[in-house]
Design an enzyme around this catalytic site. Structure first.
Site, short mmCIF file in Angstrom:
data_model
loop_
_atom_site.label_atom_id
_atom_site.label_comp_id
_atom_site.label_asym_id
_atom_site.label_seq_id
_atom_site.Cartn_x
_atom_site.Cartn_y
_atom_site.Cartn_z
N TYR A 37 0.85 -1.19 0.00
CA TYR A 37 0.00 0.00 0.00
C TYR A 37 0.88 1.25 0.00
CZ TYR A 37 -2.97 3.63 2.08
OH TYR A 37 -3.61 4.80 2.36
N ASP A 64 -0.10 -7.16 6.25
CA ASP A 64 -1.31 -6.38 5.99
C ASP A 64 -2.30 -7.35 5.34
OD1 ASP A 64 -3.35 -4.77 4.97
OD2 ASP A 64 -1.98 -3.10 4.56
N LYS A 75 -12.00 -0.88 5.54
CA LYS A 75 -12.36 -1.62 4.35
C LYS A 75 -13.39 -2.72 4.67
CE LYS A 75 -9.24 1.00 2.43
NZ LYS A 75 -8.47 1.58 3.53
#
Length: 385
Positions: A103, A175, A200
């Site tokens: 990310y 993650d 999310k």
């Protein structure tokens, strides 16, 4: 009630970590909004920044049950969780090895902050374990991975990474946002610390900002000691909303995952799409690995538009699918990584990671796949003309 590890996934989502309404016997958790609690004659001195209000404590139990860990902590954002976890285990003179494609916010955090604190870091050339090995040094304390990765859905061999780390006495962090606890439990493969942007899939309705960490009690205790100094706790109103959202996590993610598989197969056979990145496709280079370590292939994918089709024109012509910054909501969304998640990287850095201007990251919602396909076809037609 049975131990959470023996409960079905939907039962766990609904019942583990609910706050009992002892006074009125309500069906849902009551919300405790107080920021001031008694300090004398109590078992726990409660304070929101200490992550121990009634709603916070119970939500920790639900997230830990979903990730099959001993404990968990919730935060105000995914980056709050990631930064607290990394700073808890890294200090001046330490070194961390990080997977190359991650990310963009995590990448920017590392390159912007670690030098200030004298923390060394190395990025791998790929997501293969062979690229991690030569980067390990005597002062390496953490191996950090992301699988599936953002935005190209690369798959990292968790079992191999965990084995490498244990051989060298190193901690592993992952993650796990894109997979969610429904499609993947990294603890089953030996990973130590699971990180989530709970904004999310855990939130799932595009109306919550939150983060989460799941690990052993020992690791959570160490992270907690750092986290209370950073002040990244979540407000109890949002804690309550997140607990509500988690009740439908399994139902939502399974439906979204089903949509993603259908959509990936459609896009792969469309002449206007150059490439589709989705671990559920047999053409994905790590398809077999994904099958071994994922219970479902997830609801995230990326695809590259053919040359001559402008990414923003295409997205501006979408009618059902929303061009939007975030992901994992009930509604399907697209985003251009070059303008959002990886905008802080230089063009050279983006291209080195395979992130081209025509790349679209696609988050599947729960709409009928046929409606989404029709929307994509009409947007491509208009973008081409």
């Amino acid at each position: 009630m049975k131990e959470s590890k023996k409960l079905g996934i939907n039962t766990t989502c609904v019942h583990v970590g609910e706050v009992k309404d002892a006074q009125y016997k309500g069906a849902v958790s009551p919300i405790y909004t107080s920021t001031s609690y008694a300090f004398d004659g109590v078992d726990v001195k409660r304070y929101p920044r200490y992550f121990n209000t009634p709603n916070q404590e119970m939500l920790h139990k639900k997230i830990a049950a979903l990730e099959k860990t001993e404990d968990a902590l919730i935060f105000g954002s995914g980056m709050a969780a990631i930064s607290a976890a990394l700073f808890a285990f890294l200090q001046k003179g330490d070194h961390v090895v990080i997977q190359q494609v991650i990310y963009g916010g995590t990448y920017n955090f590392i390159v912007s902050e670690f030098d200030k604190f004298g923390i060394e870091y190395s990025f791998t050339e790929s997501d293969k374990v062979e690229d991690f090995k030569p980067l390990i040094k005597e002062n390496t304390k953490v191996l950090y991975i992301e699988t599936p990765s953002n935005p190209l859905l690369g798959i990292t061999d968790m079992k191999a990474i965990a084995a490498l780390a244990k051989e060298n006495g190193i901690l592993t962090m992952i993650d796990n946002t894109f997979a969610s606890p429904i499609n993947q439990n990294p603890i089953d493969f030996g990973i130590d610390i699971m990180l989530h942007s709970a904004t999310k899939y855990m939130g799932g309705h595009s109306d919550i900002s939150a983060g989460a960490i799941a690990a052993t009690k020992e690791h959570i205790e160490k992270i907690w000691k750092t986290a209370i100094n950073f002040g990244g706790n979540l407000s109890d109103q949002t804690v309550w909303l997140l607990e509500r959202s988690l009740k439908t996590l399994n139902l939502r993610v399974k439906e979204q995952t089903k949509n993603a598989q259908k959509m990936a197969e459609f896009l792969e056979n469309n002449a206007d799409i150059d490439r589709v990145y989705y671990p559920g496709l047999k053409s994905h280079p790590q398809y077999e690995l994904a099958k071994k370590q994922m219970k479902g292939f997830g609801a995230m994918m990326s695809f590259e538009l053919s040359e001559g089709i402008d990414a923003m024109k295409f997205q501006n012509h979408l009618q059902l699918i929303k061009p939007s910054m975030s992901l994992a909501g009930l509604e399907s969304t697209t985003v251009s990584p070059v303008q959002t998640t990886h905008a802080l990287l230089s063009e050279e850095e983006r291209l080195a990671r395979g992130i081209k201007d025509g790349l679209i990251r696609f988050s599947l919602g729960i709409e009928e796949t046929e409606d989404l396909i029709e929307d994509i076809l009409q947007a491509i037609k208009k973008a081409k003309s």
